[in-house]
Scaffold this motif. Structure first.
Motif, PDB file in Angstrom:
ATOM      1  N   ASP A  32     -88.418 -63.450   1.109  1.00  0.00           N
ATOM      2  CA  ASP A  32     -88.976 -62.542  -0.207  1.00  0.00           C
ATOM      3  C   ASP A  32     -90.168 -63.438  -0.734  1.00  0.00           C
ATOM      4  O   ASP A  32     -90.237 -64.830  -0.584  1.00  0.00           O
ATOM      5  N   GLN A  33     -91.129 -62.805  -1.300  1.00  0.00           N
ATOM      6  CA  GLN A  33     -92.378 -63.291  -1.789  1.00  0.00           C
ATOM      7  C   GLN A  33     -92.155 -64.311  -2.867  1.00  0.00           C
ATOM      8  O   GLN A  33     -91.200 -63.829  -3.834  1.00  0.00           O
ATOM      9  N   GLY A  34     -92.820 -65.417  -3.006  1.00  0.00           N
ATOM     10  CA  GLY A  34     -92.773 -66.411  -4.034  1.00  0.00           C
ATOM     11  C   GLY A  34     -91.500 -67.356  -3.965  1.00  0.00           C
ATOM     12  O   GLY A  34     -91.063 -68.005  -4.701  1.00  0.00           O
ATOM     13  N   ARG A  35     -90.591 -67.148  -2.878  1.00  0.00           N
ATOM     14  CA  ARG A  35     -89.543 -68.050  -2.554  1.00  0.00           C
ATOM     15  C   ARG A  35     -90.057 -69.421  -1.590  1.00  0.00           C
ATOM     16  O   ARG A  35     -90.979 -69.519  -0.922  1.00  0.00           O
ATOM     17  N   ILE A  36     -89.305 -70.413  -1.797  1.00  0.00           N
ATOM     18  CA  ILE A  36     -89.126 -71.593  -1.095  1.00  0.00           C
ATOM     19  C   ILE A  36     -88.117 -71.591  -0.095  1.00  0.00           C
ATOM     20  O   ILE A  36     -86.936 -71.619  -0.552  1.00  0.00           O
ATOM     21  N   LEU A  37     -88.193 -71.581   1.021  1.00  0.00           N
ATOM     22  CA  LEU A  37     -87.431 -71.497   2.211  1.00  0.00           C
ATOM     23  C   LEU A  37     -87.159 -73.047   2.916  1.00  0.00           C
ATOM     24  O   LEU A  37     -88.447 -73.545   3.213  1.00  0.00           O
ATOM     25  N   ALA A  38     -86.125 -73.925   2.977  1.00  0.00           N
ATOM     26  CA  ALA A  38     -86.268 -75.118   3.524  1.00  0.00           C
ATOM     27  C   ALA A  38     -85.405 -74.928   4.788  1.00  0.00           C
ATOM     28  O   ALA A  38     -84.436 -74.236   5.250  1.00  0.00           O
TER      29      ALA A  38
END
Length: 299
Positions: A32-38
Protein backbone atom coordinates in the motif's frame (compact mmCIF):
# COMPACT_ATOMS: atom_id res chain seq x y z
CA UNK A 1 -4.78 -6.06 0.97
CA UNK A 2 -6.84 -5.98 -2.19
CA UNK A 3 -5.43 -5.46 -5.62
CA UNK A 4 -7.50 -2.29 -6.12
CA UNK A 5 -5.82 -0.54 -3.17
CA UNK A 6 -2.27 -1.78 -3.72
CA UNK A 7 0.07 1.02 -4.79
CA UNK A 8 2.85 -1.39 -5.77
CA UNK A 9 2.16 -4.70 -7.50
CA UNK A 10 5.37 -6.70 -7.99
CA UNK A 11 6.00 -10.11 -9.50
CA UNK A 12 9.29 -11.27 -10.97
CA UNK A 13 11.44 -14.29 -11.64
CA UNK A 14 15.21 -14.23 -12.07
CA UNK A 15 17.92 -16.87 -11.98
CA UNK A 16 20.34 -16.17 -9.11
CA UNK A 17 23.93 -17.33 -9.01
CA UNK A 18 24.77 -17.87 -5.34
CA UNK A 19 27.61 -19.47 -3.41
CA UNK A 20 25.39 -22.55 -3.09
CA UNK A 21 24.70 -22.68 -6.84
CA UNK A 22 21.84 -21.53 -9.06
CA UNK A 23 18.58 -20.53 -7.38
CA UNK A 24 15.39 -19.24 -9.00
CA UNK A 25 14.14 -15.99 -7.53
CA UNK A 26 10.35 -16.09 -7.74
CA UNK A 27 8.68 -13.32 -5.73
CA UNK A 28 5.24 -11.73 -5.73
CA UNK A 29 3.89 -9.12 -3.31
CA UNK A 30 1.77 -5.96 -3.06
CA UNK A 31 2.32 -2.86 -0.97
CA UNK A 32 0.00 0.00 0.00
CA UNK A 33 1.02 3.61 -0.54
CA UNK A 34 2.87 5.29 2.31
CA UNK A 35 4.01 2.04 3.93
CA UNK A 36 7.50 0.78 4.78
CA UNK A 37 8.23 -2.81 3.78
CA UNK A 38 11.34 -4.50 5.21
CA UNK A 39 13.08 -7.29 3.30
CA UNK A 40 15.04 -9.67 5.53
CA UNK A 41 16.98 -12.84 4.79
CA UNK A 42 20.43 -14.40 4.50
CA UNK A 43 23.05 -13.38 1.94
CA UNK A 44 22.18 -14.70 -1.50
CA UNK A 45 18.44 -14.81 -0.79
CA UNK A 46 17.72 -12.21 -3.50
CA UNK A 47 17.12 -9.05 -1.43
CA UNK A 48 19.33 -6.68 -3.44
CA UNK A 49 18.31 -8.34 -6.72
CA UNK A 50 14.68 -7.54 -5.88
CA UNK A 51 15.56 -3.86 -5.41
CA UNK A 52 17.60 -3.78 -8.61
CA UNK A 53 14.72 -5.27 -10.59
CA UNK A 54 12.42 -2.59 -9.16
CA UNK A 55 14.94 0.10 -10.13
CA UNK A 56 15.42 -1.29 -13.64
CA UNK A 57 19.10 -2.00 -12.97
CA UNK A 58 18.68 -5.77 -13.34
CA UNK A 59 16.53 -7.43 -15.98
CA UNK A 60 13.92 -9.90 -14.76
CA UNK A 61 13.41 -13.21 -16.51
CA UNK A 62 9.67 -12.62 -16.39
CA UNK A 63 7.20 -10.56 -14.42
CA UNK A 64 5.39 -7.28 -14.02
CA UNK A 65 5.75 -4.13 -11.91
CA UNK A 66 2.93 -1.62 -11.51
CA UNK A 67 3.41 1.52 -9.39
CA UNK A 68 0.25 3.56 -9.02
CA UNK A 69 -1.19 3.90 -12.51
CA UNK A 70 2.16 3.32 -14.23
CA UNK A 71 3.48 0.03 -15.58
CA UNK A 72 7.25 -0.19 -15.21
CA UNK A 73 7.63 -3.80 -16.33
CA UNK A 74 5.47 -6.29 -18.17
CA UNK A 75 7.46 -8.97 -19.93
CA UNK A 76 4.39 -10.38 -21.71
CA UNK A 77 3.83 -6.96 -23.35
CA UNK A 78 7.57 -6.22 -23.80
CA UNK A 79 7.41 -3.20 -21.47
CA UNK A 80 10.63 -2.38 -19.63
CA UNK A 81 10.99 1.24 -18.56
CA UNK A 82 14.64 2.31 -18.18
CA UNK A 83 15.82 3.43 -14.77
CA UNK A 84 15.75 7.12 -15.70
CA UNK A 85 12.00 6.89 -16.35
CA UNK A 86 11.17 5.19 -13.04
CA UNK A 87 10.28 7.51 -10.17
CA UNK A 88 12.65 5.97 -7.63
CA UNK A 89 15.01 7.18 -4.95
CA UNK A 90 17.79 4.66 -4.28
CA UNK A 91 20.06 4.85 -1.23
CA UNK A 92 23.02 2.49 -1.25
CA UNK A 93 25.17 1.18 1.58
CA UNK A 94 28.22 3.10 0.31
CA UNK A 95 26.43 6.51 -0.02
CA UNK A 96 27.54 6.93 -3.71
CA UNK A 97 27.85 10.72 -3.51
CA UNK A 98 29.51 12.79 -6.22
CA UNK A 99 32.91 13.80 -4.78
CA UNK A 100 33.09 17.09 -6.72
CA UNK A 101 29.65 18.42 -5.73
CA UNK A 102 28.69 20.22 -2.54
CA UNK A 103 25.82 19.02 -0.37
CA UNK A 104 23.44 21.53 -1.96
CA UNK A 105 24.62 20.68 -5.48
CA UNK A 106 24.01 16.96 -4.83
CA UNK A 107 20.35 17.73 -4.09
CA UNK A 108 20.00 20.19 -6.98
CA UNK A 109 21.40 17.62 -9.40
CA UNK A 110 18.82 15.04 -8.26
CA UNK A 111 15.81 17.36 -8.30
CA UNK A 112 13.62 16.99 -11.42
CA UNK A 113 12.55 20.63 -11.07
CA UNK A 114 15.86 22.45 -11.42
CA UNK A 115 14.45 25.91 -10.82
CA UNK A 116 12.37 25.00 -7.76
CA UNK A 117 14.59 25.55 -4.72
CA UNK A 118 11.80 25.02 -2.16
CA UNK A 119 12.30 21.24 -1.93
CA UNK A 120 16.06 21.74 -1.59
CA UNK A 121 15.67 24.24 1.25
CA UNK A 122 13.11 22.03 3.01
CA UNK A 123 15.33 18.95 2.82
CA UNK A 124 18.40 20.81 4.03
CA UNK A 125 16.40 22.00 7.03
CA UNK A 126 14.67 18.67 7.69
CA UNK A 127 17.93 16.71 7.58
CA UNK A 128 19.83 19.42 9.51
CA UNK A 129 22.28 19.98 6.67
CA UNK A 130 21.98 23.76 6.25
CA UNK A 131 25.34 24.46 7.91
CA UNK A 132 26.99 21.84 5.68
CA UNK A 133 25.34 22.71 2.37
CA UNK A 134 28.52 24.14 0.81
CA UNK A 135 30.76 21.24 1.92
CA UNK A 136 31.92 18.45 -0.35
CA UNK A 137 31.66 14.78 0.78
CA UNK A 138 35.35 14.53 1.77
CA UNK A 139 34.68 16.99 4.61
CA UNK A 140 31.66 15.07 5.98
CA UNK A 141 31.42 12.23 8.48
CA UNK A 142 29.81 8.92 7.54
CA UNK A 143 26.55 9.87 9.23
CA UNK A 144 26.50 13.25 7.50
CA UNK A 145 27.16 11.64 4.12
CA UNK A 146 24.28 9.23 4.64
CA UNK A 147 21.95 12.11 5.52
CA UNK A 148 22.97 13.73 2.23
CA UNK A 149 22.30 10.47 0.38
CA UNK A 150 18.83 10.23 1.93
CA UNK A 151 18.06 13.87 1.13
CA UNK A 152 19.28 13.44 -2.45
CA UNK A 153 17.01 10.42 -2.92
CA UNK A 154 14.00 12.42 -1.68
CA UNK A 155 14.90 15.39 -3.89
CA UNK A 156 13.96 13.21 -6.86
CA UNK A 157 10.36 13.20 -5.52
CA UNK A 158 10.19 9.43 -5.94
CA UNK A 159 7.14 7.20 -6.03
CA UNK A 160 9.29 4.52 -4.38
CA UNK A 161 12.20 4.93 -1.97
CA UNK A 162 14.59 1.95 -2.04
CA UNK A 163 17.01 1.55 0.87
CA UNK A 164 19.67 -1.14 0.48
CA UNK A 165 21.13 -1.58 3.99
CA UNK A 166 21.78 2.18 4.12
CA UNK A 167 22.89 2.29 7.76
CA UNK A 168 24.99 -0.87 8.03
CA UNK A 169 28.33 1.00 7.88
CA UNK A 170 27.45 3.22 10.86
CA UNK A 171 27.95 2.65 14.58
CA UNK A 172 24.90 1.99 16.78
CA UNK A 173 24.54 5.56 18.05
CA UNK A 174 24.70 7.06 14.56
CA UNK A 175 22.44 4.31 13.23
CA UNK A 176 19.76 5.24 15.77
CA UNK A 177 20.02 8.91 14.78
CA UNK A 178 19.67 8.09 11.08
CA UNK A 179 16.60 5.98 11.83
CA UNK A 180 15.07 9.12 13.33
CA UNK A 181 15.77 10.99 10.09
CA UNK A 182 14.16 8.21 8.05
CA UNK A 183 11.04 8.40 10.23
CA UNK A 184 10.96 12.20 9.84
CA UNK A 185 11.19 11.86 6.06
CA UNK A 186 8.48 9.18 6.02
CA UNK A 187 6.13 11.32 8.09
CA UNK A 188 6.73 14.47 6.04
CA UNK A 189 6.57 13.03 2.51
CA UNK A 190 4.37 9.92 3.07
CA UNK A 191 6.73 7.81 1.00
CA UNK A 192 6.31 4.22 -0.05
CA UNK A 193 9.56 2.60 1.03
CA UNK A 194 11.29 -0.77 0.69
CA UNK A 195 14.09 -1.34 3.17
CA UNK A 196 16.63 -4.17 2.95
CA UNK A 197 18.18 -4.77 6.37
CA UNK A 198 19.83 -7.51 8.41
CA UNK A 199 19.35 -5.52 11.63
CA UNK A 200 16.20 -6.58 13.47
CA UNK A 201 15.90 -3.55 15.80
CA UNK A 202 15.92 -1.35 12.70
CA UNK A 203 13.15 -3.38 11.08
CA UNK A 204 11.04 -3.35 14.25
CA UNK A 205 11.44 0.39 14.60
CA UNK A 206 10.89 1.47 10.99
CA UNK A 207 8.80 -1.07 9.10
CA UNK A 208 5.03 -1.54 8.92
CA UNK A 209 5.33 -4.96 7.36
CA UNK A 210 8.15 -7.39 6.56
CA UNK A 211 9.06 -10.22 4.21
CA UNK A 212 11.57 -12.95 4.94
CA UNK A 213 13.38 -14.30 1.87
CA UNK A 214 15.23 -17.59 1.57
CA UNK A 215 16.66 -18.97 -1.65
CA UNK A 216 14.73 -16.47 -3.76
CA UNK A 217 11.32 -17.18 -2.23
CA UNK A 218 9.11 -15.50 0.35
CA UNK A 219 8.92 -17.87 3.32
CA UNK A 220 7.13 -15.54 5.78
CA UNK A 221 5.41 -12.17 5.71
CA UNK A 222 3.54 -10.08 8.25
CA UNK A 223 4.15 -7.39 10.84
CA UNK A 224 7.72 -7.22 12.17
CA UNK A 225 6.47 -7.90 15.70
CA UNK A 226 4.76 -11.13 14.63
CA UNK A 227 7.74 -12.33 12.58
CA UNK A 228 10.61 -11.47 14.91
CA UNK A 229 9.34 -11.27 18.49
CA UNK A 230 11.45 -13.53 20.71
CA UNK A 231 14.19 -14.04 18.12
CA UNK A 232 17.78 -13.05 18.77
CA UNK A 233 19.64 -11.02 16.15
CA UNK A 234 22.47 -12.56 14.11
CA UNK A 235 25.23 -10.87 16.07
CA UNK A 236 28.09 -12.87 17.57
CA UNK A 237 28.34 -11.07 20.90
CA UNK A 238 24.77 -9.98 21.50
CA UNK A 239 22.00 -12.21 22.80
CA UNK A 240 19.34 -9.50 22.82
CA UNK A 241 18.23 -6.46 20.86
CA UNK A 242 15.98 -3.51 21.55
CA UNK A 243 13.77 -0.95 19.90
CA UNK A 244 11.93 2.10 21.21
CA UNK A 245 8.24 2.89 21.20
CA UNK A 246 5.30 4.64 22.88
CA UNK A 247 2.85 3.00 25.28
CA UNK A 248 -0.68 3.03 23.83
CA UNK A 249 -2.56 0.79 26.26
CA UNK A 250 -2.23 -0.66 29.77
CA UNK A 251 -5.08 -3.03 30.64
CA UNK A 252 -5.56 -5.72 33.28
CA UNK A 253 -5.90 -9.29 32.05
CA UNK A 254 -6.40 -12.17 34.52
CA UNK A 255 -3.46 -11.94 36.94
CA UNK A 256 -1.35 -9.73 34.67
CA UNK A 257 -1.46 -6.59 32.51
CA UNK A 258 -1.40 -6.26 28.71
CA UNK A 259 0.79 -3.36 27.61
CA UNK A 260 0.65 -2.28 23.95
CA UNK A 261 3.66 -0.40 22.59
CA UNK A 262 3.76 1.30 19.19
CA UNK A 263 7.13 0.97 17.45
CA UNK A 264 6.85 2.94 14.18
CA UNK A 265 3.54 1.59 12.81
CA UNK A 266 3.91 -1.80 14.48
CA UNK A 267 2.09 -2.51 17.75
CA UNK A 268 3.75 -4.96 20.15
CA UNK A 269 1.62 -6.48 22.94
CA UNK A 270 3.44 -7.63 26.07
CA UNK A 271 2.20 -9.39 29.21
CA UNK A 272 3.59 -7.83 32.40
CA UNK A 273 3.12 -8.32 36.11
CA UNK A 274 1.23 -5.75 38.16
CA UNK A 275 4.48 -4.50 39.69
CA UNK A 276 6.00 -3.96 36.23
CA UNK A 277 2.87 -2.28 34.84
CA UNK A 278 2.49 0.21 37.70
CA UNK A 279 5.83 1.77 36.77
CA UNK A 280 4.50 2.65 33.30
CA UNK A 281 2.25 5.40 31.94
CA UNK A 282 0.29 5.98 28.76
CA UNK A 283 2.22 7.86 26.03
CA UNK A 284 5.49 7.06 27.79
CA UNK A 285 8.51 6.36 25.57
CA UNK A 286 10.10 3.04 26.52
CA UNK A 287 12.63 0.53 25.25
CA UNK A 288 11.40 -2.94 24.32
CA UNK A 289 14.15 -5.49 24.77
CA UNK A 290 13.88 -8.87 23.05
CA UNK A 291 15.89 -11.89 24.02
CA UNK A 292 15.77 -15.61 23.49
CA UNK A 293 13.23 -16.07 26.31
CA UNK A 294 10.78 -13.16 26.29
CA UNK A 295 10.49 -9.43 25.57
CA UNK A 296 10.81 -6.86 28.36
CA UNK A 297 10.00 -3.17 28.76
CA UNK A 298 12.55 -0.75 30.18
CA UNK A 299 11.11 2.70 31.10
Amino acid sequence: MTQSTAFLDFQATKMLHTAQGRELLDISFRLDQGRILAIYGPSGAGKTTLLRILAGLTEAGSGHIRVGDDTWLDTTRHIHLPTRRRAIGFVFQDFALFPNLTVRQQLEYASPEKHDSSIIAELLALMELEALQHHRPALLSGGQQQRVALARAIARRPSLLLLDEPLSALDEEMRNKLQEYILKIQQRFHLTTILVSHYLPEILRLADTAIILKKGRIVSEGTPASLFAGQTPPQKNNSSFKTTGTILRIEPSANAFIVSVRCADTIIDLTLSAAEATALNLNQTVSVIFNAINPKIIP
